[in-house]
Design an enzyme around this catalytic site. Structure first.
Site, PDB file in Angstrom:
ATOM      1  N   ARG A  16      -7.182   3.986  -1.941  1.00 15.93           N
ATOM      2  CA  ARG A  16      -8.188   3.097  -1.359  1.00 15.93           C
ATOM      3  C   ARG A  16      -7.533   2.083  -0.420  1.00 15.93           C
ATOM      4  O   ARG A  16      -7.625   2.191   0.794  1.00 15.93           O
ATOM      5  CB  ARG A  16      -8.975   2.391  -2.472  1.00 15.93           C
ATOM      6  CG  ARG A  16     -10.302   1.767  -2.006  1.00 15.93           C
ATOM      7  CD  ARG A  16     -10.183   0.433  -1.305  1.00 15.93           C
ATOM      8  NE  ARG A  16      -9.573  -0.614  -2.103  1.00 15.93           N
ATOM      9  CZ  ARG A  16      -9.306  -1.814  -1.641  1.00 15.93           C
ATOM     10  NH1 ARG A  16      -9.578  -2.129  -0.383  1.00 15.93           N
ATOM     11  NH2 ARG A  16      -8.726  -2.726  -2.412  1.00 15.93           N
ATOM     12  N   ASP A  17      -6.853   1.116  -0.975  1.00 15.72           N
ATOM     13  CA  ASP A  17      -6.238   0.055  -0.176  1.00 15.72           C
ATOM     14  C   ASP A  17      -5.188   0.616   0.773  1.00 15.72           C
ATOM     15  O   ASP A  17      -5.013   0.131   1.894  1.00 15.72           O
ATOM     16  CB  ASP A  17      -5.619  -0.979  -1.123  1.00 15.72           C
ATOM     17  CG  ASP A  17      -5.265  -2.280  -0.434  1.00 15.72           C
ATOM     18  OD1 ASP A  17      -5.538  -2.419   0.767  1.00 15.72           O
ATOM     19  OD2 ASP A  17      -4.713  -3.168  -1.106  1.00 15.72           O
ATOM     20  N   HIS A 206      -1.015  -8.705  -7.400  1.00 14.30           N
ATOM     21  CA  HIS A 206      -1.096  -7.797  -6.250  1.00 14.30           C
ATOM     22  C   HIS A 206      -0.277  -8.421  -5.116  1.00 14.30           C
ATOM     23  O   HIS A 206      -0.674  -9.431  -4.538  1.00 14.30           O
ATOM     24  CB  HIS A 206      -2.567  -7.652  -5.845  1.00 14.30           C
ATOM     25  CG  HIS A 206      -2.807  -6.737  -4.686  1.00 14.30           C
ATOM     26  ND1 HIS A 206      -3.584  -5.604  -4.781  1.00 14.30           N
ATOM     27  CD2 HIS A 206      -2.390  -6.777  -3.399  1.00 14.30           C
ATOM     28  CE1 HIS A 206      -3.641  -4.997  -3.600  1.00 14.30           C
ATOM     29  NE2 HIS A 206      -2.919  -5.705  -2.740  1.00 14.30           N
ATOM     30  N   HIS A 208       1.958  -8.027  -1.430  1.00 10.38           N
ATOM     31  CA  HIS A 208       2.314  -7.308  -0.209  1.00 10.38           C
ATOM     32  C   HIS A 208       3.775  -7.591   0.115  1.00 10.38           C
ATOM     33  O   HIS A 208       4.312  -8.639  -0.248  1.00 10.38           O
ATOM     34  CB  HIS A 208       1.416  -7.736   0.955  1.00 10.38           C
ATOM     35  CG  HIS A 208       0.042  -7.151   0.888  1.00 10.38           C
ATOM     36  ND1 HIS A 208      -0.532  -6.451   1.923  1.00 10.38           N
ATOM     37  CD2 HIS A 208      -0.881  -7.143  -0.106  1.00 10.38           C
ATOM     38  CE1 HIS A 208      -1.739  -6.041   1.581  1.00 10.38           C
ATOM     39  NE2 HIS A 208      -1.980  -6.452   0.354  1.00 10.38           N
ATOM     40  N   CYS A 239      -4.352  -5.323   4.956  1.00 17.83           N
ATOM     41  CA  CYS A 239      -5.749  -5.678   5.168  1.00 17.83           C
ATOM     42  C   CYS A 239      -6.068  -5.775   6.657  1.00 17.83           C
ATOM     43  O   CYS A 239      -5.385  -6.496   7.383  1.00 17.83           O
ATOM     44  CB  CYS A 239      -6.051  -7.017   4.490  1.00 17.83           C
ATOM     45  SG  CYS A 239      -7.747  -7.563   4.723  1.00 17.83           S
ATOM     46  N   ASN A 248       1.306  -2.751   1.060  1.00 18.86           N
ATOM     47  CA  ASN A 248       1.461  -3.189  -0.322  1.00 18.86           C
ATOM     48  C   ASN A 248       2.857  -2.832  -0.809  1.00 18.86           C
ATOM     49  O   ASN A 248       3.547  -1.991  -0.231  1.00 18.86           O
ATOM     50  CB  ASN A 248       0.436  -2.465  -1.197  1.00 18.86           C
ATOM     51  CG  ASN A 248      -0.991  -2.804  -0.830  1.00 18.86           C
ATOM     52  OD1 ASN A 248      -1.441  -3.902  -1.053  1.00 18.86           O
ATOM     53  ND2 ASN A 248      -1.697  -1.840  -0.250  1.00 18.86           N
TER      54      ASN A 248
END
Length: 303
Positions: A16-17, A206, A208, A239, A248
């Site tokens: 997804r991300d 989470h 990055h 993002c 990420n």
């Protein structure tokens, strides 16, 4: 002497991300193969897709098909940013849904054209309905450390958003360093406070890797008692509404660090790298994470 957890849960966000703003449209079957290879590597929790407008995120236009064709192993999240997305996810018989909000008003407005307060107000009835239907709800808190438009976030503002979500009944808080500017002291401080204030809520970090600080920040979060981390195979992601937010932190690099610390994950690094190799030919950028490069070098030597 600090104490580290004996085991850690890896939440894979690559499908997804990792893929959401990739320039190449990845075919549905290639996404499914990627997801299944990640499952075979031992991943038990994963963000597999999102129910968002295909106009804004065309990569996720096949969300319903992805849900239908993915093997049901462990907890599978889908992102649903609003009531419409949540309704579509429920129609697809999803039992775990992620919602999100940015601590930063500027980020939130760039992302979904709403202030943070407006977003929280609109999510409250959505979350209430999901919890009545016994759906697992994960709340993703973006820009918890820094914002590309407003700079450093106030910890009290982060805590206030988290507290609102907890009062709404969410099961998990995923707290993000969206643009990769946090340092280990900031990571330790925030997550220590979160653990103290929300002892019964699942807490996930989470990070990055924009400034190559993600592994250091994870180590600091481990010392704060965090045992759940979002990672992305191959370090894919970033993002589209956060300038400078590169990928990420890579699943394979995090698992390697945890393995070397004697922390169990149940994840096979080589199989993760096989999943990365599978998806690499479909994405728009080369993948050059540390463990993946070692994997390719060893593979070349064996051939």
């Amino acid at each position: 002497m600090f104490i580290l957890p004996k085991s850690v849960t890896i939440i894979e966000v690559g499908p997804r991300d990792g893929l959401q703003n990739n320039h190449n449209l990845v075919a549905e079957n290639d996404k499914i193969e990627f997801i299944h290879l990640l499952q075979e590597a031992g991943i038990k929790e994963m963000e597999i897709t999102s129910f968002v407008s295909p106009k804004w995120v065309p990569q996720m236009a096949d969300a319903a098909q992805i849900v239908a064709k993915t093997r049901k192993i462990g907890r599978q999240f889908v992102l649903a940013p609003n009531e419409k997305g949540a309704n579509l996810a429920r129609e697809a018989h999803v039992d775990s849904i992620a919602v999100f909000v940015g601590v930063s008003n500027s980020f939130n407005k760039k992302n979904i054209n709403r202030s943070t307060k407006e977003s929280m107000d609109s999510l409250e009835p959505v979350i209430a309905k999901l919890k009545r239907e016994q759906i697992f709800v994960r709340a993703c808190i973006s820009t918890a450390f820094y914002c590309p438009y407003e700079g450093k976030m106030k910890q009290d503002d982060v805590l206030a958003v988290c507290e609102q979500f907890v009062k709404m009944g969410v099961d998990e808080l995923s707290v993000a360093d969206t643009i990769g500017m946090a340092n280990p002291l900031e990571s330790y401080t925030l997550f220590t406070t979160l653990k103290e204030q929300f002892p019964t809520t699942l807490l996930t970090a989470h990070f990055h890797d924009t400034r190559k600080m993600a592994l250091a920040n994870i180590f600091a979060a481990l010392q704060a008692g965090i045992d759940r981390f979002d990672t992305s195979a191959g370090g894919l992601g970033g993002c589209p509404f956060a300038p400078g937010a590169t990928g990420n932190v890579a699943t394979e690099d995090v698992v390697n660090m945890l393995d070397r610390l004697g922390i169990q994950t149940g994840v096979d690094i080589e199989k993760i790298c096989e999943a990365v190799e599978c998806i690499e030919k479909h994405v728009s950028q080369p993948i050059e994470t540390g463990m993946y490069k070692l994997y390719k070098n060893k593979k070349c030597q064996r051939s």
